[in-house]
Design an enzyme around this catalytic site. Structure first.
Site, PDB file in Angstrom:
ATOM      1  CE  LYS A  12     -10.623   3.271   1.805  1.00 44.17           C
ATOM      2  NZ  LYS A  12     -11.035   3.998   0.578  1.00 44.17           N
ATOM      3  CE1 TYR A  52      -9.461   9.190   2.261  1.00 36.74           C
ATOM      4  CE2 TYR A  52     -11.330   8.792   3.699  1.00 36.74           C
ATOM      5  CZ  TYR A  52     -10.308   8.308   2.899  1.00 36.74           C
ATOM      6  OH  TYR A  52     -10.132   6.946   2.740  1.00 36.74           O
ATOM      7  CG  ASN A 115     -11.324   2.205  -2.709  1.00 37.95           C
ATOM      8  OD1 ASN A 115     -11.472   2.294  -1.480  1.00 37.95           O
ATOM      9  ND2 ASN A 115     -10.789   3.177  -3.423  1.00 37.95           N
ATOM     10  CD  GLU A 129      -2.150   9.230   5.069  1.00 37.27           C
ATOM     11  OE1 GLU A 129      -1.945   8.009   4.870  1.00 37.27           O
ATOM     12  OE2 GLU A 129      -2.639   9.985   4.209  1.00 37.27           O
TER      13      GLU A 129
HETATM   14  P1  IDP Z   1      -6.781   6.686  -2.815  1.00 35.67           P
HETATM   15  O1  IDP Z   1      -7.604   6.027  -1.730  1.00 35.67           O
HETATM   16  O2  IDP Z   1      -6.484   5.733  -3.928  1.00 35.67           O
HETATM   17  O3  IDP Z   1      -5.549   7.363  -2.283  1.00 35.67           O
HETATM   18  P2  IDP Z   1      -8.040   9.317  -3.038  1.00 35.67           P
HETATM   19  O4  IDP Z   1      -8.142  10.137  -4.285  1.00 35.67           O
HETATM   20  O5  IDP Z   1      -7.130   9.788  -1.958  1.00 35.67           O
HETATM   21  O6  IDP Z   1      -7.697   7.818  -3.495  1.00 35.67           O
HETATM   22  O7  IDP Z   1      -9.515   9.196  -2.459  1.00 35.67           O
HETATM   23  C1  IDP Z   1      -9.742   8.685  -1.170  1.00 35.67           C
HETATM   24  C2  IDP Z   1     -10.961   7.776  -1.193  1.00 35.67           C
HETATM   25  O8  IDP Z   1     -12.116   8.536  -1.543  1.00 35.67           O
HETATM   26  C3  IDP Z   1     -10.901   6.654  -2.229  1.00 35.67           C
HETATM   27  O9  IDP Z   1     -10.171   5.519  -1.808  1.00 35.67           O
HETATM   28  C4  IDP Z   1     -12.364   6.339  -2.425  1.00 35.67           C
HETATM   29  O10 IDP Z   1     -12.834   5.490  -1.385  1.00 35.67           O
HETATM   30  C5  IDP Z   1     -13.016   7.705  -2.267  1.00 35.67           C
HETATM   31  N1  IDP Z   1     -13.259   8.294  -3.587  1.00 35.67           N
HETATM   32  C6  IDP Z   1     -12.342   8.837  -4.437  1.00 35.67           C
HETATM   33  N2  IDP Z   1     -12.919   9.269  -5.571  1.00 35.67           N
HETATM   34  C7  IDP Z   1     -14.235   8.963  -5.449  1.00 35.67           C
HETATM   35  C8  IDP Z   1     -15.385   9.166  -6.303  1.00 35.67           C
HETATM   36  O11 IDP Z   1     -15.295   9.677  -7.420  1.00 35.67           O
HETATM   37  N3  IDP Z   1     -16.588   8.726  -5.816  1.00 35.67           N
HETATM   38  C9  IDP Z   1     -16.723   8.144  -4.601  1.00 35.67           C
HETATM   39  N4  IDP Z   1     -15.684   7.946  -3.761  1.00 35.67           N
HETATM   40  C10 IDP Z   1     -14.455   8.346  -4.176  1.00 35.67           C
END
Ligand code: IDP
Ligand code: MG
Length: 152
Positions: A12, A52, A115, A129
């Site tokens: 990212k 997403y 992250n 994907e």
């Molecule tokens: P993942 O990346 O571990 O698969 P997902 O639930 O698919 O997690 O969410 C995609 C991305 O959305 C996450 O990596 C993170 O960057 C963002 N995200 C998920 N939950 C939150 C939140 O509560 N606040 C802000 N960003 C979030």
């Protein structure tokens, strides 16, 4: 017979900005995952709406998309034995403060919204994907001298 899978990883914009691309790629290399595809590219709003879609109702959806478009991202197709689950293990939990030490997210980040890495979460999603972001001629099948030592 080993279950050889391919999975999609995105490094990212925070990984690019913080000069962590090399360190992150190195962790996948050291595991023995084979790089079947690798490129720098700009994500679009349309692509992120699909990628997403499961988060479209969330309050942070617009900010998440904006963040993912700040800079180009590095896309990777990684290949290995049970690669989908293994890559998720190396990446760590979504919230870096809940991720296990030793994972990329725990070791290099602190906040869920930055992250560092995306990784496909199931074999089915990995297939979709990889197709979403890589054309057939951007994915390579090749032998490495180390294959016999890594894949057994
Ligand atoms: P993942 O990346 O571990 O698969 P997902 O639930 O698919 O997690 O969410 C995609 C991305 O959305 C996450 O990596 C993170 O960057 C963002 N995200 C998920 N939950 C939150 C939140 O509560 N606040 C802000 N960003 C979030
Ligand atoms: Mg996800």
């Amino acid at each position: 017979m080993a279950d050889i899978q391919r999975t999609l990883v995105l490094l990212k914009p925070d990984a690019l900005q913080r000069d962590l691309l090399g360190d992150i790629i190195s962790r996948f290399e050291r595991k023995g995952l084979k790089i079947a595809g690798l490129k720098l590219f700009q994500l679009s709003d349309e692509q992120l709406n699909v990628h997403y879609a499961h988060l479209s109702e969330k309050g942070f959806f617009a900010d998440l998309k904006k963040f993912m478009m700040h800079t180009p991202v590095v896309g990777m197709v990684l290949e290995g034995i049970e690669a989908v689950a293994e890559v998720r293990k190396i990446v760590g939990s979504t919230n870096p403060r809940e991720a296990d030490a030793g994972t990329i997210r725990a070791d290099f980040s602190m906040n869920v919204s930055s992250n560092l890495v995306h990784a496909s979460d199931s074999v089915e999603n990995a297939e979709a994907e990889v197709k979403r972001f890589f054309a057939d001629d951007q994915i390579f099948a090749y032998q490495k001298i180390t294959d016999q030592y890594i894949f057994g």
